[in-house]
Design an enzyme around this catalytic site. Structure first.
Site, PDB file in Angstrom:
ATOM      1  N   LYS A   1       3.408 -14.991   1.969  1.00  0.00           N
ATOM      2  CA  LYS A   1       3.678 -15.879   0.669  1.00  0.00           C
ATOM      3  C   LYS A   1       5.383 -16.080   0.487  1.00  0.00           C
ATOM      4  O   LYS A   1       5.949 -15.512  -0.394  1.00  0.00           O
ATOM      5  CB  LYS A   1       2.950 -14.852  -0.620  1.00  0.00           C
ATOM      6  CG  LYS A   1       3.126 -15.653  -1.861  1.00  0.00           C
ATOM      7  CD  LYS A   1       2.034 -16.797  -1.713  1.00  0.00           C
ATOM      8  CE  LYS A   1       2.067 -17.501  -3.128  1.00  0.00           C
ATOM      9  NZ  LYS A   1       1.391 -18.855  -3.205  1.00  0.00           N
TER      10      LYS A   1
ATOM     11  N   TYR B   1       0.757  -1.271  -0.188  1.00  0.00           N
ATOM     12  CA  TYR B   1      -0.153  -0.049  -0.185  1.00  0.00           C
ATOM     13  C   TYR B   1       0.929   1.193   0.088  1.00  0.00           C
ATOM     14  O   TYR B   1       0.477   2.128  -0.387  1.00  0.00           O
ATOM     15  CB  TYR B   1      -0.955   0.260   1.308  1.00  0.00           C
ATOM     16  CG  TYR B   1      -2.238  -0.601   1.302  1.00  0.00           C
ATOM     17  CD1 TYR B   1      -2.334  -2.161   0.788  1.00  0.00           C
ATOM     18  CD2 TYR B   1      -3.354  -0.032   1.215  1.00  0.00           C
ATOM     19  CE1 TYR B   1      -3.476  -2.796   0.509  1.00  0.00           C
ATOM     20  CE2 TYR B   1      -4.488  -0.471   1.234  1.00  0.00           C
ATOM     21  CZ  TYR B   1      -4.668  -2.101   0.830  1.00  0.00           C
ATOM     22  OH  TYR B   1      -5.798  -2.687   0.962  1.00  0.00           O
TER      23      TYR B   1
ATOM     24  N   ASP C   1      -6.194  -7.206   4.166  1.00  0.00           N
ATOM     25  CA  ASP C   1      -7.380  -6.464   3.633  1.00  0.00           C
ATOM     26  C   ASP C   1      -8.301  -7.618   3.143  1.00  0.00           C
ATOM     27  O   ASP C   1      -9.473  -7.479   3.222  1.00  0.00           O
ATOM     28  CB  ASP C   1      -6.936  -5.462   2.572  1.00  0.00           C
ATOM     29  CG  ASP C   1      -8.011  -4.823   1.918  1.00  0.00           C
ATOM     30  OD1 ASP C   1      -8.959  -4.432   2.435  1.00  0.00           O
ATOM     31  OD2 ASP C   1      -7.988  -4.949   0.630  1.00  0.00           O
TER      32      ASP C   1
ATOM     33  N   ASP D   1     -11.929  -9.311   4.871  1.00  0.00           N
ATOM     34  CA  ASP D   1     -13.086  -9.293   4.278  1.00  0.00           C
ATOM     35  C   ASP D   1     -13.709 -10.766   4.128  1.00  0.00           C
ATOM     36  O   ASP D   1     -15.058 -11.120   4.283  1.00  0.00           O
ATOM     37  CB  ASP D   1     -13.154  -8.899   2.630  1.00  0.00           C
ATOM     38  CG  ASP D   1     -13.229  -7.336   2.686  1.00  0.00           C
ATOM     39  OD1 ASP D   1     -13.143  -6.732   3.781  1.00  0.00           O
ATOM     40  OD2 ASP D   1     -14.030  -6.825   1.860  1.00  0.00           O
TER      41      ASP D   1
ATOM     42  N   ASP E   1      -2.659 -18.225   0.172  1.00  0.00           N
ATOM     43  CA  ASP E   1      -3.533 -18.987  -0.698  1.00  0.00           C
ATOM     44  C   ASP E   1      -4.197 -20.217   0.106  1.00  0.00           C
ATOM     45  O   ASP E   1      -5.449 -20.186  -0.045  1.00  0.00           O
ATOM     46  CB  ASP E   1      -2.865 -19.451  -1.847  1.00  0.00           C
ATOM     47  CG  ASP E   1      -1.506 -20.070  -1.873  1.00  0.00           C
ATOM     48  OD1 ASP E   1      -1.201 -20.027  -0.794  1.00  0.00           O
ATOM     49  OD2 ASP E   1      -1.154 -20.740  -2.853  1.00  0.00           O
TER      50      ASP E   1
HETATM   51  C1  IPM Z   1     -10.375  -1.388   4.232  1.00  0.00           C
HETATM   52  C2  IPM Z   1     -10.643  -0.883   2.879  1.00  0.00           C
HETATM   53  C3  IPM Z   1      -9.468   0.077   2.459  1.00  0.00           C
HETATM   54  C4  IPM Z   1      -8.183  -0.643   2.579  1.00  0.00           C
HETATM   55  C5  IPM Z   1      -9.602   0.979   1.302  1.00  0.00           C
HETATM   56  C6  IPM Z   1     -11.046   1.500   1.476  1.00  0.00           C
HETATM   57  C7  IPM Z   1      -8.693   1.882   0.863  1.00  0.00           C
HETATM   58  O1  IPM Z   1     -10.888  -1.836   2.081  1.00  0.00           O
HETATM   59  O2  IPM Z   1     -10.247  -0.762   5.166  1.00  0.00           O
HETATM   60  O3  IPM Z   1     -10.220  -2.510   4.231  1.00  0.00           O
HETATM   61  O4  IPM Z   1      -8.006  -1.367   1.442  1.00  0.00           O
HETATM   62  O5  IPM Z   1      -7.370  -0.817   3.381  1.00  0.00           O
HETATM   63 MG    MG Z   2     -10.868  -3.642   2.772  1.00  0.00          MG
END
Ligand code: IPM
Ligand code: MG
Length: 381
Positions: free
Chosen positions: A232, A181, A288, A292, A264
């Protein structure tokens, strides 16, 4: 924190719990710690409602914080600041200097969500997301805690089978201010065939890995005592260093069981048998993605809070979901992730555990009621 210099101070471990007698037998290495004025009964909170459903969910969480404060006898003073697309529209930048300055001066920050279709095609420095990354970097909040807990009331909401999902309780510790990032070089260019290219750099220094590893070990120690480091390392040099340093730091935490997993495989294991995980530590981009994925085991990304903390200074607390522009302004947004982020703010940011408990319990009661109402409804229909 604003009260950093105030005395007396108490030092809180990242888990929000004070080191007690039980920890005396363990190595007492210092780690990321918060210092809150013990006598302060008033705290300054910066609110960053942001875009889309952000303002709706932050308003509800603000009320929850105020109620918790009045029940527990402390005052929360709120200051709302511009951030993300809202800031772009008002002043032309996604993170105004005044917002960062106010955030730095406050005791904790609660963020709603940023982004929306309207700004999707903006140049990078004018994207709401750039504001979010800048505030994370500006506050130095390198450790992002993302809990994914399946609540019994909601187990049927999971997309996984009940027997796979029930009892899942995972904490993803995501490195937040480094890796691909932020790594340089990055940018656009042309290759030797004259073709347009885009490139980024996955980069970690030893100090960055060591500090996030220590946070993760501390968190794991206060949970189930198991830490899985995800990387990884079969391909990426940055991951090879990551694995080496996490293994080295493990010697400071003999009571925590460390394992390593390629990303993975981790993505696969999270849906195959998520109960094998207790605490996961991983880099910025893997965190990230995996957070999710982990959130969906619980039934909804709309349920998951997060806490981002650094070595000193205020923490940043935000739901992990986005700004959901498709449902913004319709009073449909689920505010639970932000309410639970407010609970994390009290616990990890201000060290106010019993106030945090009030919000957590209130949330669970709400959910239980909702569930009872739903089953009542099912019986009737
Ligand atoms: C998160 C989001 C952010 C990230 C985006 C919105 C920049 O997906 O907080 O997980 O990638 O960190
Ligand atoms: Mg995110």
């Amino acid at each position: 924190m604003a009260q950093l210099q105030a005395t007396p101070v108490r030092t809180l471990s990242l888990s929000g719990r004070r080191r007690g007698g039980g920890a005396a037998t363990r190595p007492q290495r210092s780690m990321v710690a918060f210092r809150c004025s013990a006598s302060a009964r008033g705290y300054n909170i910066t609110l960053l409602p942001g875009d889309g459903i952000g303002p709706e969910v932050v308003a509800v969480a603000k009320d929850a914080l105020s109620v918790a404060g009045s029940k527990e006898g402390f005052e929360l003073r709120f200051q709302e600041m511009l951030m993300g697309g809202a800031a772009l529209d008002a002043v032309g930048v996604p993170l105004p200097d005044e917002t960062l300055a106010a955030a730095r001066k406050s005791d904790a920050i609660l963020l709603g969500a940023i982004g929306g279709y309207k700004w999707d095609n903006n140049e990078k420095h004018l994207k709401p997301e750039t504001g979010l990354l800048s505030i994370r970097a500006g506050l130095g909040v390198f450790a992002n805690l993302r809990p994914a807990t399946v609540l019994p009331q909601l187990v049927d909401a999971s997309t996984l089978k009940k027997e796979v999902a029930e009892g899942v309780d995972i904490m993803v510790v995501r490195e937040l201010t480094g890796g691909i990032y932020f790594g340089k070089p990055r940018g656009f260019g042309t290759n030797d065939k004259g073709e347009e290219i885009g490139f980024n750099t996955e980069l970690y220094a030893v100090s960055e890995i060591d500090r996030i590893a220590r946070v993760a070990f501390e968190v794991a120690r206060k949970r189930g005592g198991k830490l899985c480091s995800v990387d990884k390392a079969n391909v990426l040099e940055a991951s090879m260093l990551w694995r080496k340093r996490v293994s080295a730091i493990a010697s400071e935490y003999p009571d925590v069981e460390l394992s390593h997993m390629y990303v993975d495989n981790a993505a696969m294991q999270l849906v195959r048998n998520p109960k094998q995980f207790d605490t996961i530590v991983t880099n910025n981009i893997f965190g990230d993605i995996l957070s999710d994925e982990a959130s969906m085991i619980t039934g909804s990304i709309g349920m998951l809070p997060s806490a981002s903390v650094g070595e000193s200074g205020p923490g940043l607390f935000e739901p992990i979901h986005g700004s959901a522009p498709d449902i913004a302004g319709q009073d449909k947004a689920n505010p639970l992730a932000t309410i639970l982020s407010a609970a994390m703010l009290l616990k990890y940011g201000l060290g106010l555990e019993s106030a945090a408990k009030r919000i957590e319990l209130g949330t669970y009661i709400l959910l239980a009621r909702h569930w009872l109402d739903a089953s009542e409804w099912e019986r009737k229909s």
